[in-house]
Design a protein around this motif. Structure first.
Motif, PDB file in Angstrom:
ATOM      1  N   VAL A  98       0.823  -1.207   0.000  1.00 50.06           N
ATOM      2  CA  VAL A  98       0.000   0.000   0.000  1.00 50.06           C
ATOM      3  C   VAL A  98       0.854   1.253   0.000  1.00 50.06           C
ATOM      4  O   VAL A  98       0.657   2.159  -0.808  1.00 50.06           O
ATOM      5  CB  VAL A  98      -0.942   0.024   1.229  1.00 50.06           C
ATOM      6  CG1 VAL A  98      -1.713   1.337   1.302  1.00 50.06           C
ATOM      7  CG2 VAL A  98      -1.908  -1.152   1.183  1.00 50.06           C
ATOM      8  N   SER A  99       1.822   1.333   0.910  1.00 54.04           N
ATOM      9  CA  SER A  99       2.571   2.563   1.115  1.00 54.04           C
ATOM     10  C   SER A  99       4.005   2.237   1.513  1.00 54.04           C
ATOM     11  O   SER A  99       4.250   1.253   2.217  1.00 54.04           O
ATOM     12  CB  SER A  99       1.896   3.403   2.208  1.00 54.04           C
ATOM     13  OG  SER A  99       2.719   4.468   2.633  1.00 54.04           O
ATOM     14  N   LEU A 100       4.923   3.083   1.063  1.00 56.30           N
ATOM     15  CA  LEU A 100       6.318   2.936   1.448  1.00 56.30           C
ATOM     16  C   LEU A 100       6.636   3.742   2.697  1.00 56.30           C
ATOM     17  O   LEU A 100       7.449   3.331   3.529  1.00 56.30           O
ATOM     18  CB  LEU A 100       7.230   3.376   0.287  1.00 56.30           C
ATOM     19  CG  LEU A 100       8.733   3.223   0.488  1.00 56.30           C
ATOM     20  CD1 LEU A 100       9.108   1.753   0.701  1.00 56.30           C
ATOM     21  CD2 LEU A 100       9.493   3.792  -0.711  1.00 56.30           C
ATOM     22  N   GLY A 190      -2.094  -3.277   7.361  1.00 49.30           N
ATOM     23  CA  GLY A 190      -1.073  -3.641   8.334  1.00 49.30           C
ATOM     24  C   GLY A 190       0.136  -2.726   8.261  1.00 49.30           C
ATOM     25  O   GLY A 190       0.574  -2.375   7.166  1.00 49.30           O
ATOM     26  N   GLN A 191       0.639  -2.314   9.429  1.00 50.86           N
ATOM     27  CA  GLN A 191       1.887  -1.545   9.480  1.00 50.86           C
ATOM     28  C   GLN A 191       3.038  -2.532   9.566  1.00 50.86           C
ATOM     29  O   GLN A 191       3.088  -3.376  10.464  1.00 50.86           O
ATOM     30  CB  GLN A 191       1.910  -0.619  10.693  1.00 50.86           C
ATOM     31  CG  GLN A 191       3.246   0.075  10.883  1.00 50.86           C
ATOM     32  CD  GLN A 191       3.133   1.589  10.894  1.00 50.86           C
ATOM     33  OE1 GLN A 191       2.058   2.146  11.112  1.00 50.86           O
ATOM     34  NE2 GLN A 191       4.234   2.255  10.651  1.00 50.86           N
ATOM     35  N   VAL A 192       3.955  -2.442   8.616  1.00 56.19           N
ATOM     36  CA  VAL A 192       5.061  -3.391   8.547  1.00 56.19           C
ATOM     37  C   VAL A 192       6.077  -3.089   9.645  1.00 56.19           C
ATOM     38  O   VAL A 192       6.599  -1.973   9.750  1.00 56.19           O
ATOM     39  CB  VAL A 192       5.733  -3.340   7.163  1.00 56.19           C
ATOM     40  CG1 VAL A 192       6.920  -4.313   7.121  1.00 56.19           C
ATOM     41  CG2 VAL A 192       4.731  -3.678   6.072  1.00 56.19           C
ATOM     42  N   LEU A 193       6.351  -4.091  10.468  1.00 53.51           N
ATOM     43  CA  LEU A 193       7.335  -3.965  11.548  1.00 53.51           C
ATOM     44  C   LEU A 193       8.658  -4.621  11.177  1.00 53.51           C
ATOM     45  O   LEU A 193       9.719  -4.192  11.632  1.00 53.51           O
ATOM     46  CB  LEU A 193       6.785  -4.620  12.822  1.00 53.51           C
ATOM     47  CG  LEU A 193       5.413  -4.141  13.296  1.00 53.51           C
ATOM     48  CD1 LEU A 193       4.977  -4.930  14.527  1.00 53.51           C
ATOM     49  CD2 LEU A 193       5.435  -2.643  13.599  1.00 53.51           C
ATOM     50  N   HIS A 194       8.580  -5.652  10.359  1.00 52.00           N
ATOM     51  CA  HIS A 194       9.785  -6.369   9.921  1.00 52.00           C
ATOM     52  C   HIS A 194       9.420  -7.186   8.694  1.00 52.00           C
ATOM     53  O   HIS A 194       8.276  -7.630   8.552  1.00 52.00           O
ATOM     54  CB  HIS A 194      10.305  -7.291  11.032  1.00 52.00           C
ATOM     55  CG  HIS A 194      11.539  -8.046  10.652  1.00 52.00           C
ATOM     56  ND1 HIS A 194      11.508  -9.353  10.202  1.00 52.00           N
ATOM     57  CD2 HIS A 194      12.848  -7.675  10.644  1.00 52.00           C
ATOM     58  CE1 HIS A 194      12.737  -9.752   9.939  1.00 52.00           C
ATOM     59  NE2 HIS A 194      13.569  -8.763  10.192  1.00 52.00           N
ATOM     60  N   LEU A 195      10.373  -7.376   7.801  1.00 53.41           N
ATOM     61  CA  LEU A 195      10.137  -8.208   6.630  1.00 53.41           C
ATOM     62  C   LEU A 195      11.460  -8.791   6.157  1.00 53.41           C
ATOM     63  O   LEU A 195      12.523  -8.218   6.393  1.00 53.41           O
ATOM     64  CB  LEU A 195       9.445  -7.435   5.501  1.00 53.41           C
ATOM     65  CG  LEU A 195      10.191  -6.376   4.695  1.00 53.41           C
ATOM     66  CD1 LEU A 195       9.326  -5.924   3.517  1.00 53.41           C
ATOM     67  CD2 LEU A 195      10.555  -5.159   5.535  1.00 53.41           C
TER      68      LEU A 195
END
Length: 230
Positions: A98-100, A190-195
């Motif tokens: 969705v967003s960077l 979802g807010q990305v915390l780690h990938l």
């Protein structure tokens, strides 16, 4: 943990309080779970929408919608979380970035999903990207049985402790940022915390990243069937 207005359960740490507005009650979750041992979650576009059996025109319209949307090839993911100390998961093809800035992703569970209320109440989730050869895993995670994780190797994700499934291409670890109602589905941000890719995950049982033959192809869903890119 922060108290949710109106006396509802506390909002898990890292979860946007607004996302808790759509929380189902424990009683409603229990009523959805029922006693059925096996039932598939919707996988194809629009498959979660009930269609009146006594309306041929609407049946035809729904079938056409699904057929046309089925021409859009998509990857296959399994969304996982820990709920009540137990792993939960659901197969989902409706996933997108969705967003960077901030880093956001989305997935779209059906309102009929039994796994999603449990994932939502945990306040966090991990999206696992399935590889070619994991169609059986996809089907297992799409079931509504209580033994989804039987025989499935996994390890906790770095940020949320959600299951990272072995053999997947990559995973994205998130907190629930927002939930929006959209017809017969929910849009979950979802807010990305780690990938990480499998090669970057020190806990994964990954092949040698320097070996070109070790790079698996993705599992793809197209026109109602599993495919791959090769």
């Amino acid at each position: 943990m922060s108290a949710h207005p109106g006396g509802a359960p506390d909002v898990p740490e890292g979860m946007n309080p607004d996302a808790a507005e759509t929380w189902p009650s424990p009683e409603l979750i229990a009523s959805w779970l029922g006693s059925e041992a096996y039932e598939l979650e919707p996988l194809g576009p629009g498959e979660g929408a009930p269609v009146p059996t006594d309306d041929p025109a609407r049946q035809a319209q729904a079938r056409h919608f699904r057929d046309v949307l089925g021409r859009f090839a998509s990857g296959v993911t399994v969304v996982t979380a820990m709920s009540g100390g137990e792993p939960v998961g659901m197969t989902c093809q409706s996933f997108s970035s969705v967003s960077l800035d901030p880093p956001l992703v989305l997935f779209v569970p059906a309102k009929t999903s039994r796994a999603w209320p449990l994932i939502q109440r945990s306040g966090r989730f991990c999206v696992n990207f399935l590889a070619d050869g994991q169609a059986e895993l996809s089907n297992q995670m799409a079931s509504r049985g209580s033994e989804k994780f039987a025989g499935v190797a996994w390890h906790p994700s770095e940020a949320t402790g959600s299951p990272v499934l072995e053999g997947t291409l990559a995973h994205v670890d998130c907190s629930v940022h927002a939930v929006h109602e959209a017809g017969d589905h929910w849009i979950v941000i979802g807010q990305v915390l780690h990938l990480a890719t499998a090669e970057e995950d020190p806990a994964a049982d990954a092949a040698d990243p320097a070996d070109p033959s070790s790079h698996a192809d993705p599992l793809v869903f197209y026109r109602g069937s599993y495919r791959t890119t090769r």
